[in-house]
Design an enzyme around this catalytic site. Structure first.
Site, PDB file in Angstrom:
ATOM      1  CD  GLU A  53      -1.712  -2.658   1.898  1.00  0.00           C
ATOM      2  OE1 GLU A  53      -2.846  -3.556   1.911  1.00  0.00           O
ATOM      3  OE2 GLU A  53      -0.404  -2.412   2.031  1.00  0.00           O
ATOM      4  CG  PHE A 115      -9.372  -9.543  11.463  1.00  0.00           C
ATOM      5  CD1 PHE A 115      -8.096  -9.932  12.473  1.00  0.00           C
ATOM      6  CD2 PHE A 115      -9.404  -9.243  10.464  1.00  0.00           C
ATOM      7  CE1 PHE A 115      -6.781  -9.955  11.158  1.00  0.00           C
ATOM      8  CE2 PHE A 115      -8.931  -9.715   9.695  1.00  0.00           C
ATOM      9  CZ  PHE A 115      -7.732 -10.019   9.777  1.00  0.00           C
ATOM     10  CD  GLN A 116      -7.499  -7.149   8.232  1.00  0.00           C
ATOM     11  OE1 GLN A 116      -8.229  -6.491   7.392  1.00  0.00           O
ATOM     12  NE2 GLN A 116      -6.278  -7.137   7.338  1.00  0.00           N
ATOM     13  CE  LYS A 165     -16.757  -6.116   4.799  1.00  0.00           C
ATOM     14  NZ  LYS A 165     -16.380  -7.448   5.414  1.00  0.00           N
ATOM     15  CG  MET A 477      22.842  11.749   2.445  1.00  0.00           C
ATOM     16  SD  MET A 477      24.108  13.028   1.787  1.00  0.00           S
ATOM     17  CE  MET A 477      23.345  13.750  -0.211  1.00  0.00           C
TER      18      MET A 477
END
Length: 571
Positions: A53, A115-116, A165, A477
């Site tokens: 993602e 959940f999640q 949802k 760097m």
């Protein structure tokens, strides 16, 4: 009565109303109803399946920067949404318009550690221009309309819409709003105050040693032509910020490149010695200014910016001009008198000659060094006729120094946040938005490994992205800072790298390792000739440093510079 639409359908149809043609995303349980509607109703929006993602948010960012349109990314709840955050923070710091749509657990589970579940609205609050949590389908169309409006107007930025949802599964009559009603959001879209413009014009007309500093705001406002007219009318040298590269042609006689921590030395000297500094669309951040209280100490500073919060935030401003860069320049130009500054331009030319004498490319070395690769790439792309997307680190600075950008939006890079891993996914987004452009990734070996999984997206989408890895075996760097400030204690910076050629070939991408100067140009041309993606692993000298270098907290006048007698590997 309007036809009933599910929340998922409303999302896709709203995106269509906004002219969205491509979205970058990865499905999961909490966003699955929306994905199911995409499959069922075959909406004419191209979905790019990403591998991670973070890649989706960087792709939306690259798409937006390359095209000037709003980029769109989509993810599920919990880890899917939190994986977007680095990309949203990158976009927020660099004023990139993105709309991110995330799934969320059903409203009945909100706040119950389902959940999640993650408080994405809270997590994203510091790195978005605005965000929404949608718990009622009736709020969804207005939220999407507002999100695009907020993302693209005023100072652009990312907006997140978190959709539960059950909202995606619910139905209601759908009609997309024709306008937004946001009483608390009043972006400055008007011409600047006339008296402020007049004061700015007077200072510019009276200046003996003027300098223009152009930032990315010039590009956002599509004001490149007016900037050039101003510079040429009054014969004023033009510097840019890092993100402002491309707003003024680097090959123009009045260009003095870019300034700051690793900007050109002659540009920094000009900034320190000028008597009037006209900064437009630039934040005047610490990487450009060095120590704030020592920046442009002899100058009366004019600062043009759309965002009032930037006025005086870092630097004391003599003449603040709050307004859009394009409208400001159009108001200013008629008041500017034709002028010449021969002594000032001669002084800058002397500083530039000294800089050229110290250029590492002017010194004999048989080794393959990164600046040589950057210059070879510039020559191979018709001296600037390509879009280059860099990662963050030494190679980023060398690209800015040795690839002379002559067209707008031709350098995409993470400036404010300095996000390693940005280049490859952002280049994918840029190539999706500009399918006929030559797009090059320039990435260090460290940053490339952070998001190289998106090579699968390159192949999946059949994108002709060209990739140049500047492989020096270090987090370069950071290693340079260790050399300069930490007595060469290289803790955590030597890299164990895979065989990048084999990695590319595993994805079905042709690749080539380049180990000497003689084959660099040929390898670049070979990549260009291939009708598809191509990866070049430039195995460059390990200890070449970026110069000049301004020590953090010090004045830009106190640069660490490469001696005229320096040789590669001993700098």
């Amino acid at each position: 009565m309007s036809e009933l639409k599910t929340g998922g359908q409303i999302i896709w149809e709203s995106l269509m109303h906004e002219g969205v043609e491509v979205v970058f995303g990865l499905p999961g349980g909490a966003i699955l109803p929306t994905y199911d509607d995409l499959a069922k109703y075959e909406y004419p929006i191209h979905h790019v399946l990403v591998t991670h993602e973070q890649g989706a948010s960087h792709m939306a960012d690259g798409y937006a920067r390359a095209t000037g349109r709003v980029g769109v990314c989509i993810a599920t709840s919990g880890p899917g949404a939190t994986n977007l955050i680095t990309g949203l923070a990158t976009a927020y710091m660099d004023s990139t318009p993105i709309v991110a749509i995330t799934g969320q657990v059903p409203t009945s589970l909100l706040g119950r550690d389902g959940f999640q579940e993650a408080d994405v609205q809270g997590v994203s609050l510091p790195v978005t221009k605005h965000n929404y949590l949608i718990t009622d389908i009736k709020d969804l169309p207005e939220a999407i309309k507002e999100a695009f409006y907020i993302a693209r107007t005023g100072r652009p930025g990312p907006v997140l819409i978190d959709v539960c949802k059950d909202v995606q599964q619910a139905s209601m009559p759908f009609r997309y709003p024709e306008a937004v009603n946001l009483p608390g959001y009043n972006p400055n879209m008007n011409a600047p105050e006339a008296t402020a413009v007049s004061r700015a014009a007077q200072l510019i007309n009276e200046a003996k040693k003027p300098v223009i500093v152009a930032g990315q705001g010039v590009s956002i406002a599509h004001a490149e032509a007016e900037l050039r007219q101003l510079a040429e009318k009054a014969n004023i040298p033009v510097a840019t910020s890092l993100l402002g590269i491309g707003t003024f042609p680097a090959t123009h006689p009045l260009s003095i490149s870019w300034g700051g921590m690793h900007g050109e030395a002659y540009c920094n000297y000009a900034l320190q010695e000028c008597d009037v500094l006209f900064a437009i669309g630039a934040r005047l951040d610490d990487r450009l200014t060095g120590a704030f209280d020592t920046f442009a100490p002899k100058a009366k500073i004019i600062h043009v910016d759309l965002d009032p919060a930037e006025m005086g935030k870092n630097i004391t401003i003599n003449t603040p001009v709050i307004g859009d860069a394009l409208l400001t320049l159009r108001s200013l130009l008629p008041q500017i008198e034709p002028n010449e500054h021969p002594a000032w331009l001669e002084q800058i030319a002397e500083w530039k000659a000294d800089t050229s004498d110290r250029d590492i490319l002017a010194q004999e070395t048989d080794e393959l060094i990164a600046p040589y690769v950057m210059r070879a790439l510039w020559h191979a792309t018709d001296e600037g006729d390509a879009t280059v997307v860099t990662d963050v680190g030494q190679h980023q600075m060398w690209e800015a120094q040795y690839y002379h950008h002559t067209k707008k939006r031709s350098l995409l890079t993470s400036g404010g946040l300095g996000t390693m891993g940005y280049a490859l996914p952002a280049a994918i987004g840029a190539q999706m938005g500009l399918p006929d452009e030559e797009i090059w990734v320039v990435a260090g070996d460290g940053g490339f490994q952070m998001t190289m999984v998106e090579l699968s997206t390159v192949v999946q989408e059949k994108l002709p992205v060209k990739i140049a890895i500047i492989n020096n075996g270090y987090l370069g760097m950071v290693r340079q800072w260790q050399d300069v400030f930490y007595n060469k204690r290289h803790a955590g910076t030597p890299l164990f790298n895979p065989d990048f050629v084999k990695i590319a070939e595993a994805y079905g991408i042709p690749a080539r390792a380049v180990t000497n100067k003689e084959e660099a140009a040929e390898a670049i041309q070979e990549a260009q000739a291939y009708d598809g993606p191509y990866l070049l692993d430039f195995q460059v000298e390990e200890f070449t440093n970026v110069y000049p270098m301004v020590t953090p907290g010090k004045s830009n006048a106190d640069m660490i510079r490469r001696p005229a007698t320096a040789v590669s590997g001993n700098q």
